[in-house]
Design a protein around this motif. Structure first.
Motif, mmCIF file in Angstrom:
data_model
loop_
_atom_site.group_PDB
_atom_site.id
_atom_site.type_symbol
_atom_site.label_atom_id
_atom_site.label_comp_id
_atom_site.label_asym_id
_atom_site.label_seq_id
_atom_site.Cartn_x
_atom_site.Cartn_y
_atom_site.Cartn_z
ATOM 1 N N UNK A 13 0.812 -1.212 0.000
ATOM 2 C CA UNK A 13 0.000 0.000 0.000
ATOM 3 C C UNK A 13 0.847 1.264 0.000
ATOM 4 N N UNK A 14 1.793 1.340 0.899
ATOM 5 C CA UNK A 14 2.603 2.547 1.008
ATOM 6 C C UNK A 14 3.381 2.836 -0.273
ATOM 7 N N UNK A 15 4.074 1.844 -0.874
ATOM 8 C CA UNK A 15 4.777 2.161 -2.134
ATOM 9 C C UNK A 15 3.841 2.605 -3.256
ATOM 10 N N UNK A 16 2.658 2.013 -3.347
ATOM 11 C CA UNK A 16 1.701 2.408 -4.385
ATOM 12 C C UNK A 16 1.240 3.836 -4.166
ATOM 13 N N UNK A 17 0.806 4.138 -2.956
ATOM 14 C CA UNK A 17 0.320 5.490 -2.662
ATOM 15 C C UNK A 17 1.437 6.517 -2.799
ATOM 16 N N UNK A 18 2.629 6.159 -2.359
ATOM 17 C CA UNK A 18 3.755 7.081 -2.481
ATOM 18 C C UNK A 18 4.021 7.381 -3.956
ATOM 19 N N UNK A 19 4.060 6.339 -4.799
ATOM 20 C CA UNK A 19 4.334 6.532 -6.229
ATOM 21 C C UNK A 19 3.259 7.403 -6.880
ATOM 22 N N UNK A 20 2.004 7.156 -6.556
ATOM 23 C CA UNK A 20 0.928 7.961 -7.144
ATOM 24 C C UNK A 20 0.977 9.397 -6.635
ATOM 25 N N UNK A 21 1.320 9.575 -5.380
ATOM 26 C CA UNK A 21 1.433 10.921 -4.829
ATOM 27 C C UNK A 21 2.626 11.652 -5.446
ATOM 28 N N UNK A 22 3.726 10.946 -5.610
ATOM 29 C CA UNK A 22 4.961 11.548 -6.118
ATOM 30 C C UNK A 22 4.907 11.842 -7.619
ATOM 31 N N UNK A 23 4.391 10.902 -8.398
ATOM 32 C CA UNK A 23 4.453 11.006 -9.863
ATOM 33 C C UNK A 23 3.127 11.355 -10.525
ATOM 34 N N UNK A 24 2.040 11.384 -9.762
ATOM 35 C CA UNK A 24 0.743 11.724 -10.331
ATOM 36 C C UNK A 24 0.088 10.555 -11.043
ATOM 37 N N UNK A 25 -0.892 10.867 -11.875
ATOM 38 C CA UNK A 25 -1.690 9.868 -12.592
ATOM 39 C C UNK A 25 -0.767 8.978 -13.430
ATOM 40 N N UNK A 26 -1.021 7.651 -13.325
ATOM 41 C CA UNK A 26 -0.182 6.700 -14.055
ATOM 42 C C UNK A 26 -1.008 5.543 -14.578
ATOM 43 N N UNK A 27 -0.540 4.986 -15.670
ATOM 44 C CA UNK A 27 -1.107 3.749 -16.183
ATOM 45 C C UNK A 27 -0.500 2.595 -15.385
ATOM 46 N N UNK A 28 -1.128 1.434 -15.501
ATOM 47 C CA UNK A 28 -0.730 0.267 -14.725
ATOM 48 C C UNK A 28 0.767 -0.030 -14.882
#
Length: 112
Positions: A13-28
């Motif tokens: 959970x934390x790595x996913x949320x961190x990546x989305x917070x850091x890099x914004x909208x992303x494809x799978x």
């Protein structure tokens, strides 16, 4: 407190949320690349759970080929101070953790 720990600190959970917070909208695939070692199956499971929990927004674009994007929700974004605190803690204390591990390993103590 246990539900919060389960919600935010489960394995991926934390790595996913961190990546989305850091890099914004992303494809799978972009998200998988940003995280690194996560398998597609586990990423799919975690994204579904995070969407269910309201921490991630999934947007399906009905085009050819179909496109799906993920982004952190406002609720998920409210965890940003927590990520910042974890980053600060890591910068300050990971060298201490590493020294402790080395000392433990050198002592010949058995691994748990």
């Amino acid at each position: 407190m246990a539900p919060v720990v389960d919600l935010v600190f489960s394995r991926w959970t934390t790595p996913i949320l961190w990546a989305l917070n850091e890099y914004g909208r992303q494809r799978f695939v972009e998200l998988q690349r940003a995280i690194g070692t996560i398998t597609p199956k586990v990423l799919t499971q975690r994204l579904r759970q995070l969407e269910r929990d309201g921490l991630v927004v999934r947007t399906y674009h009905p085009e050819v080929p179909p496109r799906v994007e993920y982004e952190i929700s406002e609720l998920g974004r409210s965890l940003a101070p927590l990520f910042a605190s974890l980053t600060q803690w890591s910068a300050r204390h990971l060298p201490d953790v590493e020294r402790s591990r080395e000392a433990y390993d050198e002592s010949g103590a058995p691994m748990p």
